[in-house]
Design an enzyme around this catalytic site. Structure first.
Site, PDB file in Angstrom:
ATOM      1  N   ASP A   8      20.205 -28.347  39.133  1.00  0.00           N
ATOM      2  CA  ASP A   8      19.619 -29.685  39.180  1.00  0.00           C
ATOM      3  C   ASP A   8      20.600 -30.576  39.934  1.00  0.00           C
ATOM      4  O   ASP A   8      21.649 -30.096  40.386  1.00  0.00           O
ATOM      5  CB  ASP A   8      19.360 -30.184  37.745  1.00  0.00           C
ATOM      6  N   GLU A  10      21.345 -34.253  39.014  1.00  0.00           N
ATOM      7  CA  GLU A  10      21.935 -35.419  38.330  1.00  0.00           C
ATOM      8  C   GLU A  10      23.348 -35.128  37.812  1.00  0.00           C
ATOM      9  O   GLU A  10      24.176 -36.026  37.710  1.00  0.00           O
ATOM     10  CB  GLU A  10      21.033 -35.878  37.186  1.00  0.00           C
ATOM     11  N   HIS A  59      15.339 -29.653  41.157  1.00  0.00           N
ATOM     12  CA  HIS A  59      15.273 -31.118  41.102  1.00  0.00           C
ATOM     13  C   HIS A  59      14.156 -31.650  41.998  1.00  0.00           C
ATOM     14  O   HIS A  59      13.955 -31.175  43.116  1.00  0.00           O
ATOM     15  CB  HIS A  59      16.602 -31.733  41.538  1.00  0.00           C
ATOM     16  N   HIS A 103      21.661 -32.378  33.132  1.00  0.00           N
ATOM     17  CA  HIS A 103      21.857 -33.732  32.598  1.00  0.00           C
ATOM     18  C   HIS A 103      21.328 -33.841  31.171  1.00  0.00           C
ATOM     19  O   HIS A 103      20.551 -32.987  30.724  1.00  0.00           O
ATOM     20  CB  HIS A 103      21.099 -34.722  33.493  1.00  0.00           C
ATOM     21  N   HIS A 116      17.167 -37.888  31.279  1.00  0.00           N
ATOM     22  CA  HIS A 116      15.699 -37.833  31.222  1.00  0.00           C
ATOM     23  C   HIS A 116      15.306 -36.429  30.776  1.00  0.00           C
ATOM     24  O   HIS A 116      16.161 -35.535  30.728  1.00  0.00           O
ATOM     25  CB  HIS A 116      15.076 -38.153  32.595  1.00  0.00           C
ATOM     26  N   GLU A 135      16.205 -30.525  28.668  1.00  0.00           N
ATOM     27  CA  GLU A 135      15.784 -29.435  29.556  1.00  0.00           C
ATOM     28  C   GLU A 135      16.604 -28.159  29.339  1.00  0.00           C
ATOM     29  O   GLU A 135      16.058 -27.057  29.335  1.00  0.00           O
ATOM     30  CB  GLU A 135      15.938 -29.871  31.016  1.00  0.00           C
TER      31      GLU A 135
HETATM   32 ZN    ZN Z   1      16.792 -33.537  38.436  1.00  0.00          ZN
END
Ligand code: ZN
Length: 282
Positions: A8, A10, A59, A103, A116, A135
């Site tokens: 990802d 972030e 992402h 993240h 998030h 996640e």
């Molecule tokens: Zn992401």
């Protein structure tokens, strides 16, 4: 030994705010940094004994990593039409899964950088069998059904602490200190890459010590959306029940099926944000 990397952006070294990722010129810098963090993980994996590495770009539109700059020993999954979302390509042939640049979850630590859960536009909270998950925890449970253990994570310190509540043994590279959701104290990328390389190698060398995170029996998802419009439209799928104005619930026989079902609901919810046929509603 074959390893899977879910990447990802972030939690990539150098990223501190969502605005950086949305500014076109800045975003190109972070794609490069994302590719470099992933390369550090690939190098650590091969140094630790891996013979094969598959990277899944996870992402946004799932096409961020520069293939031409990627370590040539790995293959890359890109593109967003994937039934298995961030885990496309994962099966029981892998010895472990690594999460690079991930993240914290929505509503978790106030210091988790760009926190998030899967789709910030629509998901407020995700629960699996009553447990609130981000996640990484959710993906680790899916990998668990394939008997694949989660061995490594990288991101900010608040994210790492959050994941280690569920996976206390996971090897972690902390590449930034979270100050606020949109602020962080960053390691220089050179130091971050060294840390990722060393921690991944350490994790892979002791891969036999990790256990897969398995969810036994039926799997119930409860998802609180951000808006009632997003929740209601998911009830077009007959297995989905509305249990509150913004909250949906469904149950599947196993984690992999439930994960695909969840992703279908999130796709519908994202589409329903401004009206499913594209008209802009208030
Ligand atoms: Zn992401």
């Amino acid at each position: 030994m074959k390893l899977f990397i879910s990447a990802d952006i972030e939690g990539i070294s150098g990223v501190a705010t969502g605005q950086q990722l949305k500014t076109p010129s800045e975003y190109q810098r972070f794609r490069k940094l994302m590719t470099q963090d992933v390369n550090a993980a690939i190098e650590g994996a091969f140094n630790g004994g891996a013979k094969e590495v598959v990277v899944a770009d996870g992402h946004g539109n799932m096409s961020n990593i520069f293939i031409e700059d990627l370590d040539s020993r790995a293959t890359l999954v890109q593109g967003s039409n994937r039934v298995m979302c961030q885990l496309e390509g994962l099966d029981d042939s892998f010895a472990g899964i690594l999460f690079v640049g991930h993240h914290g979850r929505e509503g978790g630590s106030e210091r988790a950088v760009i926190s998030h859960t899967l789709a910030g536009i629509c998901v407020n909270e995700m629960k699996i069998n009553g447990k609130v998950v981000g996640e990484t925890e959710m993906n680790a449970m899916v990998a668990g059904q394939f008997s694949v253990p989660t061995v490594f994570i990288s991101g900010d310190d608040a994210y790492v602490a959050e994941v280690q509540e569920t996976l206390p043994d996971v090897e972690a590279a902390i590449v930034k200190r979270g100050i606020d959701r949109f602020s962080a104290e960053l390691l220089h990328p050179e130091k971050a890459h060294k840390l990722i390389r060393e921690k991944v190698e350490a994790a892979v060398r002791r891969i036999d010590q990790f256990s897969p995170l398995k969810v036994e029996g039926p799997v119930t998802f409860e998802i609180e959306m951000k808006g009632p419009n997003q929740a209601l439209m998911t009830t077009t799928i007959p297995t989905v029940t509305l249990v509150g104005p913004k909250t949906i619930r469904f149950t599947c026989d196993d984690m992999v099926t439930a994960y695909k079902h969840m992703w279908g609901c999130v796709i519908i919810a994202m589409t329903a944000t401004n009206g499913v046929l594209g008209q802009v509603n208030a």
